[in-house]
Design a protein around this motif. Structure first.
Motif, PDB file in Angstrom:
ATOM      1  N   ALA A  55       0.809  -1.216   0.000  1.00 41.53           N
ATOM      2  CA  ALA A  55       0.000   0.000   0.000  1.00 41.53           C
ATOM      3  C   ALA A  55       0.841   1.263   0.000  1.00 41.53           C
ATOM      4  CB  ALA A  55      -0.906   0.001   1.229  1.00 41.53           C
ATOM      5  N   THR A  56       2.057   1.173   0.514  1.00 37.28           N
ATOM      6  CA  THR A  56       2.877   2.363   0.666  1.00 37.28           C
ATOM      7  C   THR A  56       4.138   2.227  -0.176  1.00 37.28           C
ATOM      8  OG1 THR A  56       2.239   2.220   2.969  1.00 37.28           O
ATOM      9  CG2 THR A  56       3.804   3.941   2.397  1.00 37.28           C
ATOM     10  N   ALA A  57       4.477   3.311  -0.881  1.00 34.88           N
ATOM     11  CA  ALA A  57       5.731   3.301  -1.622  1.00 34.88           C
ATOM     12  C   ALA A  57       6.868   3.466  -0.635  1.00 34.88           C
ATOM     13  CB  ALA A  57       5.742   4.438  -2.622  1.00 34.88           C
ATOM     14  N   HIS A  58       8.058   3.088  -1.049  1.00 30.63           N
ATOM     15  CA  HIS A  58       9.211   3.270  -0.164  1.00 30.63           C
ATOM     16  C   HIS A  58       9.379   4.742   0.158  1.00 30.63           C
ATOM     17  CE1 HIS A  58      10.964  -0.753  -1.824  1.00 30.63           C
ATOM     18  NE2 HIS A  58       9.915  -0.915  -1.048  1.00 30.63           N
ATOM     19  N   ILE A  59       9.247   5.564  -0.883  1.00 25.43           N
ATOM     20  CA  ILE A  59       9.297   7.022  -0.666  1.00 25.43           C
ATOM     21  C   ILE A  59       8.202   7.678  -1.509  1.00 25.43           C
ATOM     22  CG2 ILE A  59      10.660   9.133  -0.944  1.00 25.43           C
ATOM     23  CD1 ILE A  59      13.158   7.473  -0.531  1.00 25.43           C
ATOM     24  N   ARG A  60       7.490   8.626  -0.911  1.00 26.66           N
ATOM     25  CA  ARG A  60       6.458   9.342  -1.658  1.00 26.66           C
ATOM     26  C   ARG A  60       6.825  10.823  -1.665  1.00 26.66           C
ATOM     27  NH1 ARG A  60       0.874  11.557  -0.733  1.00 26.66           N
ATOM     28  NH2 ARG A  60       1.343  11.654   1.491  1.00 26.66           N
ATOM     29  N   LEU A  61       6.816  11.419  -2.873  1.00 25.46           N
ATOM     30  CA  LEU A  61       7.058  12.863  -2.997  1.00 25.46           C
ATOM     31  C   LEU A  61       5.729  13.542  -3.235  1.00 25.46           C
ATOM     32  CD1 LEU A  61      10.157  12.931  -5.408  1.00 25.46           C
ATOM     33  CD2 LEU A  61      10.126  12.740  -2.914  1.00 25.46           C
ATOM     34  N   TYR A  62       5.465  14.617  -2.504  1.00 24.74           N
ATOM     35  CA  TYR A  62       4.207  15.344  -2.689  1.00 24.74           C
ATOM     36  C   TYR A  62       4.390  16.781  -2.251  1.00 24.74           C
ATOM     37  CZ  TYR A  62       3.699  14.623   2.320  1.00 24.74           C
ATOM     38  OH  TYR A  62       3.917  14.613   3.668  1.00 24.74           O
ATOM     39  N   LYS A  63       3.328  17.555  -2.455  1.00 25.39           N
ATOM     40  CA  LYS A  63       3.392  18.975  -2.108  1.00 25.39           C
ATOM     41  C   LYS A  63       2.413  19.202  -0.960  1.00 25.39           C
ATOM     42  CE  LYS A  63       4.307  23.350  -3.146  1.00 25.39           C
ATOM     43  NZ  LYS A  63       5.655  23.916  -2.995  1.00 25.39           N
ATOM     44  N   SER A 118       6.511   5.935 -10.074  1.00 25.47           N
ATOM     45  CA  SER A 118       5.164   6.032 -10.613  1.00 25.47           C
ATOM     46  C   SER A 118       4.553   7.376 -10.231  1.00 25.47           C
ATOM     47  CB  SER A 118       4.308   4.888 -10.065  1.00 25.47           C
ATOM     48  OG  SER A 118       2.974   5.080 -10.442  1.00 25.47           O
ATOM     49  N   ALA A 119       4.079   8.094 -11.247  1.00 26.56           N
ATOM     50  CA  ALA A 119       3.458   9.402 -11.006  1.00 26.56           C
ATOM     51  C   ALA A 119       1.967   9.202 -10.772  1.00 26.56           C
ATOM     52  CB  ALA A 119       3.684  10.307 -12.196  1.00 26.56           C
ATOM     53  N   GLN A 120       1.392  10.010  -9.887  1.00 27.68           N
ATOM     54  CA  GLN A 120      -0.026   9.869  -9.564  1.00 27.68           C
ATOM     55  C   GLN A 120      -0.711  11.224  -9.521  1.00 27.68           C
ATOM     56  OE1 GLN A 120      -0.355   8.074  -5.735  1.00 27.68           O
ATOM     57  NE2 GLN A 120      -0.178   5.982  -6.534  1.00 27.68           N
ATOM     58  N   VAL A 121      -2.002  11.217  -9.870  1.00 31.05           N
ATOM     59  CA  VAL A 121      -2.863  12.368  -9.587  1.00 31.05           C
ATOM     60  C   VAL A 121      -4.036  11.818  -8.794  1.00 31.05           C
ATOM     61  CG1 VAL A 121      -4.151  14.308 -10.533  1.00 31.05           C
ATOM     62  CG2 VAL A 121      -2.300  13.280 -11.858  1.00 31.05           C
ATOM     63  N   SER A 122      -4.249  12.313  -7.603  1.00 30.32           N
ATOM     64  CA  SER A 122      -5.362  11.764  -6.829  1.00 30.32           C
ATOM     65  C   SER A 122      -6.386  12.852  -6.559  1.00 30.32           C
ATOM     66  CB  SER A 122      -4.855  11.151  -5.523  1.00 30.32           C
ATOM     67  OG  SER A 122      -4.541  12.163  -4.605  1.00 30.32           O
ATOM     68  N   SER A 123      -7.617  12.417  -6.467  1.00 26.95           N
ATOM     69  CA  SER A 123      -8.681  13.374  -6.177  1.00 26.95           C
ATOM     70  C   SER A 123      -9.749  12.684  -5.340  1.00 26.95           C
ATOM     71  CB  SER A 123      -9.301  13.860  -7.493  1.00 26.95           C
ATOM     72  OG  SER A 123     -10.469  14.593  -7.192  1.00 26.95           O
ATOM     73  N   ASP A 147       1.937  -0.844 -11.503  1.00 34.41           N
ATOM     74  CA  ASP A 147       2.031  -2.300 -11.370  1.00 34.41           C
ATOM     75  C   ASP A 147       3.429  -2.713 -10.922  1.00 34.41           C
ATOM     76  OD1 ASP A 147       1.325  -5.037 -11.642  1.00 34.41           O
ATOM     77  OD2 ASP A 147       2.365  -5.054 -13.587  1.00 34.41           O
ATOM     78  N   ARG A 148       4.452  -2.014 -11.467  1.00 35.98           N
ATOM     79  CA  ARG A 148       5.820  -2.352 -11.116  1.00 35.98           C
ATOM     80  C   ARG A 148       6.070  -2.099  -9.625  1.00 35.98           C
ATOM     81  NH1 ARG A 148       8.792   0.727 -15.048  1.00 35.98           N
ATOM     82  NH2 ARG A 148       7.566  -0.503 -16.513  1.00 35.98           N
ATOM     83  N   LEU A 149       5.398  -1.112  -9.055  1.00 31.35           N
ATOM     84  CA  LEU A 149       5.599  -0.789  -7.638  1.00 31.35           C
ATOM     85  C   LEU A 149       4.760  -1.665  -6.717  1.00 31.35           C
ATOM     86  CD1 LEU A 149       7.216   1.675  -8.586  1.00 31.35           C
ATOM     87  CD2 LEU A 149       6.032   3.010  -6.836  1.00 31.35           C
ATOM     88  N   PHE A 150       3.536  -1.921  -7.101  1.00 31.20           N
ATOM     89  CA  PHE A 150       2.629  -2.553  -6.126  1.00 31.20           C
ATOM     90  C   PHE A 150       2.031  -3.881  -6.599  1.00 31.20           C
ATOM     91  CE2 PHE A 150       2.269   2.084  -5.273  1.00 31.20           C
ATOM     92  CZ  PHE A 150       2.899   2.074  -4.053  1.00 31.20           C
ATOM     93  N   ASP A 151       2.513  -4.408  -7.714  1.00 32.43           N
ATOM     94  CA  ASP A 151       2.001  -5.683  -8.224  1.00 32.43           C
ATOM     95  C   ASP A 151       0.483  -5.679  -8.358  1.00 32.43           C
ATOM     96  OD1 ASP A 151       1.910  -8.316  -9.115  1.00 32.43           O
ATOM     97  OD2 ASP A 151       1.687  -9.082  -7.073  1.00 32.43           O
ATOM     98  N   LEU A 152      -0.040  -4.759  -9.158  1.00 28.03           N
ATOM     99  CA  LEU A 152      -1.491  -4.678  -9.325  1.00 28.03           C
ATOM    100  C   LEU A 152      -2.036  -5.920 -10.011  1.00 28.03           C
ATOM    101  CD1 LEU A 152      -2.164  -0.963 -10.296  1.00 28.03           C
ATOM    102  CD2 LEU A 152      -2.410  -2.097  -8.095  1.00 28.03           C
TER     103      LEU A 152
END
Lengths: 417, 223
Positions: A55-63, A118-123, A147-152
């Motif tokens: 569920a969690t990436a090793h590191i998450r970048l956000y604003k 993996s880039a994301q846009v969440s809303s 998929d590469r990050l979380f094996d979807l």
């Protein structure tokens, strides 16, 4: 010489079978419980870790909304020796996105320690199906990066990842959300953003991550779809998830990258601090309980060995009179302790394995939160090795002091009566 | 040939306060001699025997056995010396109850390790036969009668062909028939060249030995 002492030790043990068996069982239960505790608790830790990394990436970048910014007054009066105080500043309206996301992505992909980006846009959105409405999150991603990050692929219960690319207005829905709304693959759901933008998206797949908190609220769609929903341009990226080669380097890398890119960076341990803390507590519990059990077993052996030495005062005096030295006496009683320790420890790991196996087969309902049906048990051979070593060392220590006392017996005092 | 030489032995007890138990004890024993030490209870005869046995090292003076000065040796060396050169018989037999008669006799020899296991076993049988208890060899030590047990204890004392046999009231716990029997065995051994020292308060026992040391108040009165 040694074999003579060994024979005496063996004869002592066999002469008092009941006592010997009780001593061995003391060690056996101590070690078995240690193996069981360690296997089950680390099994839980491992499961929780795996779920967290799903569920969690090793590191998450956000604003993040910047509330510590300089006020306008401070900018104007800077350097003019005027005291300026702006009380209780409110956040300004700003879009919380990563400003130069594509440069950051390119830069990260060139780094050797990065294995996936993996880039994301969440809303936040409302899902409407029929007359029911649920709030949740819509996550725009490049589905193959994700998929590469979380094996979807492994999490998909129905549908295929490729379907998402074939139809731009489609989504992959979490199984909990789908069940609540009674949505099946192929249904259309209406998605409404907080600003009132309405979209109809087709469900092309249903996934199950195993974590209720995600499966009940989250759906995946293409980045472009969310960008359209939010009425923004194609450079609008809210999150970048990163997978690194060594998960334990994440805590060190996160602040470096936060500085380098001028964004917020959060590593997995910080994001899951509750989980990390509870793992630690389970580890500590394992040690405390195991050490307690072994110490209790050790005292049992100490007791039995002390009693044996007391019972055998005369025999020890005779052995000394006929030429056995203090070292021989220590060797005899230590041999007894070690035999008890080795037999007890070996039986203990066998029993520990049987207990662990039984627990691993016991049904366990993880409920909504974690989807497991059996207790997670970690069959790590290291625990069995530690169990044997610990058992033998404890009995050696517990046997040493009575043996020492036996060696110090003054034969004259006893033989004279 | 002098087997044992004790010279100017002094020993004190410190409880409740320092007082002398043994005062200026000096004597010698020749090879093949059967020596008895007699005296009233508390005269120090047992204390003397345990000094001679090398188990009590808290004394003044010197002790030499078989030409070797034992005063001042360390415990492991003394244990080794006892194993090889001294055979012990006590008032109570003190056999190890978990072991068979044969094993009881064999243990000091196995400790010494001079002979292989098989040889040790046949030697142990030989000693048991000498004392007439070889038929009991495989029984548990605790299953024997008092007289038989004392004979097994004697066989154990003899197993390493010791320089010296020491007895602390070896017949003290036996009825008169068994006591006479044990004495005869000791006398036989002495005639074959075995040196023996026994502490006893049995006057008859002492009278039949080669030489008697009489002690009183920690001193030798006559020898």
């Amino acid at each position: 010489m040694y074999s003579t002492n060994f024979r005496i030790a063996k004869t002592h043990l066999l002469a008092k079978k009941k006592q010997t068996i009780v001593a061995i069982l003391g060690v056996t239960f101590g070690i078995a419980m240690y193996v069981l505790m360690a296997s089950v608790l680390t099994g839980v830790n491992k499961l929780v870790d795996n779920l967290a990394f799903q569920a969690t990436a090793h590191i998450r970048l956000y604003k993040e909304a910047d509330i510590n910014r300089e006020s306008v007054l401070e900018t104007v009066y800077r350097g003019s020796n005027t005291l300026v105080k702006v009380h209780h500043q409110k956040p300004i309206r700003e879009k919380l996105y990563l400003r130069n996301a594509s440069e950051i992505l390119d830069d990260l992909r060139r780094m050797p320690q990065v294995t996936g980006v993996s880039a994301q846009v969440s809303s936040p959105v409302f899902y409407n199906f029929g007359s029911v409405q649920f709030n949740g999150t819509l996550l725009g991603v490049n589905i193959f990066d994700e998929d590469r990050l979380f094996d979807l692929k492994g999490q998909l219960k129905s549908g295929r990842l490729e379907n998402l690319l074939a139809n731009p207005n489609s989504l992959l829905m979490g199984i909990g959300l789908a069940r609540k709304m009674n949505v099946l693959e192929g249904d259309n759901v209406t998605v409404v953003t907080p600003r009132g933008v309405v979209f109809v998206l087709k469900v092309v797949g249903i996934y199950k991550s195993g974590i209720g908190a995600l499966d009940n609220v989250r759906s995946y769609t293409n980045i472009g779809t969310v960008q359209k929903l939010l009425q923004t341009d194609p450079t609008y990226i809210t999150d970048i998830n990163i997978k690194v080669r060594d998960v334990y380097s994440a805590a060190g890398l996160a602040p470096q990258w936060a500085k380098r890119y001028g964004v917020k960076a959060e590593d997995w341990a910080t994001a899951n601090s509750t989980m990390v803390a509870s793992n630690k507590i389970r580890d500590i519990m394992t040690y405390i309980v195991s050490v307690t059990l072994l110490v209790v077993a050790g005292f049992g052996i100490y007791n039995i060995m002390s009693m044996t030495v007391n019972d055998k005062m005369k025999d020890i005096a005779i052995l000394k009179a006929t030429g056995f030295s203090g070292r021989d006496i220590i060797q005899i009683f230590l041999t007894e302790a070690v035999i008890i320790g080795i037999l007890g420890a070996l039986l203990g790991v066998v029993l520990g394995f049987v207990f662990s196996w039984m627990v691993s087969k016991a049904p366990f309902d993880g409920g909504d939160f974690i989807s497991i049906d059996h207790f997670p048990v970690n069959f790590n051979p290291v625990f069995y090795l530690i169990g044997v070593v610990f058992g033998v060392v404890t009995t050696l220590l517990a046997g040493y002091f009575p043996a020492r006392r036996a060696a110090d017996i003054d034969p004259v005092a006893i033989l004279r009566g | 040939m002098t087997v044992l030489q004790a010279s100017h032995l002094n020993k004190y007890f410190y409880q409740p306060e320092r007082f002398p138990v043994l005062t200026n004890i000096s004597f010698e024993i020749q090879r093949g001699e059967f020596l008895t030490i007699v005296g009233k209870s508390g005269c120090g005869k047992s204390t003397l025997l345990y000094i001679l046995s090398t188990m009590d090292t808290d004394y003044e003076g010197t002790l030499t056995i078989g030409g070797r000065l034992l005063t001042g040796l360390k415990q492991p060396d003394l244990a080794r010396f006892r194993n090889e050169h001294i055979g012990f018989v006590f008032q109570f037999h003190f056999l190890l109850p978990e072991f068979s008669v044969l094993e009881n006799v064999m243990l000091p020899a196995l400790k010494l390790g001079r002979f292989s296991r098989e040889e040790t076993e046949s030697r142990a049988y030989e000693k048991l036969r000498l004392l007439g208890v070889h038929e009991q060899a495989l029984k548990a030590a605790s299953k024997l009668s008092g007289g038989q047990q004392q004979r097994v204890a004697l066989a154990r004392a003899l197993i390493n062909d010791p320089t010296l046999i020491m007895g602390d009231e070896p017949t003290g716990n036996l009825d008169s028939a068994n006591a006479k029997n044990a004495f005869d065995i000791l006398q036989d051994l002495a005639r074959q060249g075995q040196t023996i020292i026994c502490v006893t308060h049995d006057q008859e026992f002492a009278a039949r030995s080669d030489r008697t040391i009489v002690m009183s108040d920690g001193m030798i009165v006559s020898q």
